[in-house]
Scaffold this motif. Structure first.
Motif, short mmCIF file in Angstrom:
data_model
loop_
_atom_site.label_atom_id
_atom_site.label_comp_id
_atom_site.label_asym_id
_atom_site.label_seq_id
_atom_site.Cartn_x
_atom_site.Cartn_y
_atom_site.Cartn_z
N SER A 116 1.85 -6.02 -0.44
CA SER A 116 1.75 -5.10 0.69
C SER A 116 3.11 -4.46 0.92
O SER A 116 4.15 -4.96 0.49
CB SER A 116 1.28 -5.83 1.96
N TYR A 117 3.07 -3.33 1.64
CA TYR A 117 4.29 -2.61 1.97
C TYR A 117 4.13 -2.03 3.36
O TYR A 117 3.17 -1.28 3.62
CB TYR A 117 4.56 -1.51 0.95
N LYS A 118 5.02 -2.41 4.26
CA LYS A 118 4.98 -1.98 5.66
C LYS A 118 3.61 -2.23 6.28
O LYS A 118 3.05 -1.41 7.00
CB LYS A 118 5.36 -0.51 5.78
N GLY A 119 3.06 -3.40 5.95
CA GLY A 119 1.80 -3.82 6.54
C GLY A 119 0.56 -3.27 5.88
O GLY A 119 -0.55 -3.60 6.30
N LEU A 120 0.71 -2.47 4.83
CA LEU A 120 -0.44 -1.89 4.14
C LEU A 120 -0.60 -2.52 2.76
O LEU A 120 0.38 -2.71 2.04
CB LEU A 120 -0.27 -0.38 3.98
N PRO A 121 -1.84 -2.84 2.37
CA PRO A 121 -2.05 -3.36 1.01
C PRO A 121 -1.74 -2.28 -0.02
O PRO A 121 -2.07 -1.11 0.18
CB PRO A 121 -3.53 -3.75 1.01
N SER A 145 -8.62 -1.50 6.82
CA SER A 145 -7.22 -1.08 6.88
C SER A 145 -6.49 -1.69 8.06
O SER A 145 -5.30 -1.46 8.26
CB SER A 145 -7.13 0.45 6.97
#
Length: 223
Positions: A8-13, A222
């Protein structure tokens, strides 16, 4: 059963095929060779390009450092994208994509107003597993708010998407645009490939709601 993406990156998968900033490599100049184009650092003594991939295509170079740096959600990592296409893996989690008697599951941009679509649709987006459909529909810049699900019984990996060059009077060819080139196209040897392209045939269209993956499911995926 497929698995959700592990990075993940900045809370996003982050999808399996997405590139990361520290996977970028310095790009050598593209020069004219005896047999099309070549990277400046890979021209053989006979003037021919070295290191060509399948069917004579040069491929954009990438490091293999998944998870290193910032996630580039709108940039496909060529080696992982090619692997997902060739093995028909889910573009999001990298696991097996979904298949039933109606074929392999794909998400496409919705062009149902075009006559004959989606038969023989050409796509650079690998297939998906059922688990990851909501994530792809919600997070992929190319699919967000305009995705439609299809199943294809026949899939042909016959195209390469990339930057096509034309010859010039000097040593450096001229980029003329980004296109999908097919095996019978002489421009293959004038292309720097970025992604494999698949042609889908015997295609059935579904609404995402029919798969239980309407707006509410995509929103939850999301969160």
């Amino acid at each position: 059963m497929s698995r959700p993406p592990s990075l993940s990156y900045k809370g996003l998968p982050v999808p399996y095929i997405a590139a990361w900033s520290n996977e970028r490599l310095p790009e050598p100049a593209v020069v004219q060779a005896a047999d099309g184009i070549a990277f400046e650092d890979a021209v053989g003594a006979n003037g021919h390009a070295q290191g060509r991939g399948t069917a004579g295509v040069l491929w954009k170079r990438w490091a293999l450092r998944q998870g290193d740096g910032a996630a580039l959600f709108d940039v496909a990592h060529a080696p992982r994208q090619k692997r997902a296409m060739r093995k028909l893996l889910c573009q999001v989690c990298g696991g097996p994509s979904d298949e039933n008697e109606q074929g392999r599951l794909w998400l496409l941009e919705d062009y149902r107003g075009v006559d004959g679509w989606p038969e023989r649709e050409v796509t650079v987006h690998p297939p998906l597993c059922l688990t990851c459909v909501p994530l792809a529909a919600r997070l992929c810049p190319h699919l967000r708010d305009r995705a439609v699900a299809v199943r294809a019984r026949r899939v042909f990996l016959d195209g390469v998407y990339g930057t096509v060059y034309a010859s010039s009077r000097g040593p450096f060819p001229v980029p003329v645009g980004k296109e999908v080139v097919f095996p019978d196209d002489w421009r293959r040897k004038w292309t720097v490939g970025a992604q494999l392209a698949a042609t889908l045939m015997d295609v059935t269209v579904f609404d995402l709601d029919e798969l239980g993956m309407g707006p509410a499911a995509r929103e939850a995926a999301s969160a």
